[in-house]
Design a protein around this motif. Sequence first.
Motif, PDB file in Angstrom:
ATOM      1  N   ALA A 100      34.025 -49.257  55.680  1.00  0.00           N
ATOM      2  CA  ALA A 100      35.324 -49.261  54.994  1.00  0.00           C
ATOM      3  C   ALA A 100      35.457 -48.016  54.119  1.00  0.00           C
ATOM      4  O   ALA A 100      34.496 -47.571  53.491  1.00  0.00           O
ATOM      5  CB  ALA A 100      35.468 -50.515  54.138  1.00  0.00           C
ATOM      6  N   GLU A 101      36.663 -47.465  54.088  1.00  0.00           N
ATOM      7  CA  GLU A 101      36.935 -46.339  53.199  1.00  0.00           C
ATOM      8  C   GLU A 101      36.983 -46.855  51.763  1.00  0.00           C
ATOM      9  O   GLU A 101      37.567 -47.901  51.486  1.00  0.00           O
ATOM     10  CB  GLU A 101      38.270 -45.688  53.566  1.00  0.00           C
ATOM     11  N   ARG A 102      36.365 -46.114  50.849  1.00  0.00           N
ATOM     12  CA  ARG A 102      36.326 -46.533  49.446  1.00  0.00           C
ATOM     13  C   ARG A 102      37.061 -45.506  48.585  1.00  0.00           C
ATOM     14  O   ARG A 102      36.776 -44.306  48.669  1.00  0.00           O
ATOM     15  CB  ARG A 102      34.882 -46.665  48.962  1.00  0.00           C
ATOM     16  N   ILE A 103      37.977 -45.982  47.772  1.00  0.00           N
ATOM     17  CA  ILE A 103      38.768 -45.108  46.918  1.00  0.00           C
ATOM     18  C   ILE A 103      38.667 -45.614  45.488  1.00  0.00           C
ATOM     19  O   ILE A 103      39.048 -46.755  45.190  1.00  0.00           O
ATOM     20  CB  ILE A 103      40.241 -45.065  47.358  1.00  0.00           C
ATOM     21  N   PHE A 104      38.159 -44.767  44.581  1.00  0.00           N
ATOM     22  CA  PHE A 104      38.038 -45.151  43.174  1.00  0.00           C
ATOM     23  C   PHE A 104      39.376 -44.948  42.472  1.00  0.00           C
ATOM     24  O   PHE A 104      39.953 -43.856  42.517  1.00  0.00           O
ATOM     25  CB  PHE A 104      36.960 -44.320  42.486  1.00  0.00           C
ATOM     26  N   VAL A 105      39.876 -45.993  41.852  1.00  0.00           N
ATOM     27  CA  VAL A 105      41.153 -45.916  41.137  1.00  0.00           C
ATOM     28  C   VAL A 105      40.982 -46.425  39.710  1.00  0.00           C
ATOM     29  O   VAL A 105      41.893 -46.989  39.115  1.00  0.00           O
ATOM     30  CB  VAL A 105      42.253 -46.714  41.870  1.00  0.00           C
TER      31      VAL A 105
END
Length: 471
Positions: free
Chosen positions: A263-268
């Motif tokens: 899964a692509e992980r994006i820190f927000v």
Amino acid sequence: MEYFPIFMRLTGEPCLLVGGGEVAVRKARLLLSAGARLTVVAPDLVPELTELAARGEISHVAACFAPQQVGGQRLVVAATNLREVNRLVSQTAQAQGIPVNVVDDPELSSYITPAIVDRSPLVIAISTGGGVPVLARLMRARLESLIPAGFGRLARFASRFRDRVKQRFTDVEQRRAFWESVLEGPLAERVMNGDESTAESELLQRLAAGDSTPAGAVYLVGAGPGNPDLLTFRALRLMQQADVVLYDSLVAPELLELVRRDAERIFVGKQRANHSMAQEDINRLMLRLAQQGRRVLRLKGGDPFTFGRGGEEIELLAQQHIPFEVVPGITSASGAAAYAGIPLTHRDHAQSVVFVTGHKKDGSIQLDWPALTRPDQTVVVYMGLAMAAEICAAFIAHGKPADTPAAVVHSATTERQRTLVGTLQTLPAQLAASGIGSPALIIVGEVVSLSSRLGWFRRVEDAAVTIGQDS
């Protein structure tokens, strides 16, 4: 493969169970759940079997086993504690070509009963060939935790449309793609949540359009206070099937390890005065990813609807008709209090609990102080660490006694947890000396005094003053 796995239809079929003890009870439950017409042969029955016989759910032959009792049976089970009786049952059944199982004795059995995960009509059978039944039960326990109860409802729902889907998609690959998009998407979640009417409408629309493309959706999942063991089953399942994960700074690293590997992980993440991504940008990002047909997991520390801005995040999704689901998590206050040995309510100390945020949108701490300083109440302050000194002073200024017990719990429920216990007067200095940073909660109230006796998880750092006695 020593045993050939097979599922046998027993609805309305005559089956024989020899034995009337506790072991026989377990086998009777299984056979009855499969719809068998069950006869139990035993001189005496344990109470549960007696009740089943009284209600007419089983037929009881109050006698010892006799070979003629086997005739005409579809299946035979021997569950007595006498091996010579079990051997006679086995020999009689096998001589007539009737499948027979002798409990815990594979040598006398023509078939063995596996450990079962029952999500009917989805049924999973696990076997070690009768050699290590405990291992099969351990595997079943693991699968039970991973397979939602709603899978049975989903299997029944999908089977209703099997023929229609086959007619609409004559190509096998198209049909497979359609079912994968249905069974792994928001439509399946609707079914498992009990909303079959909406799911049916959506499925029929997709069938009419010949649409086999994946449908996008957003899942707001509460990751809990940090300990992976405190995740809900539903949260874990969605984490393992998401295409892309948006996570914040309150999500512990251990929790991210449970997300699907590819899964692509994006820190927000957002911290006080340091936002890596504005809330409006997060909302638009979720919308864009879902519109691309991706399954978006918005992973949030604690609970999405407890100071997690979950309500703000789904407003845009609702306006744009993007399917979404909110999965609650253990809110940080509950986790921190439990692991620090601080009951949020207690008959002798607190009859209510209040959750507040340590600062408003404009950074002020203009809270409802008269309400927060009431007696017999616990107050949990979220996001208040940076203003801890001001908060403690405000409690005192608005009438709360300076010696009111107060605590800070850092990284609650994880191995990094630290708990500072003091009073409204002493806590700011303790906090300054400790070097503790976010994430942390402040707990104010007489219940904090119980921490020295009830805390168990990590070291409790007490104030110089004695507050551990019951007041």
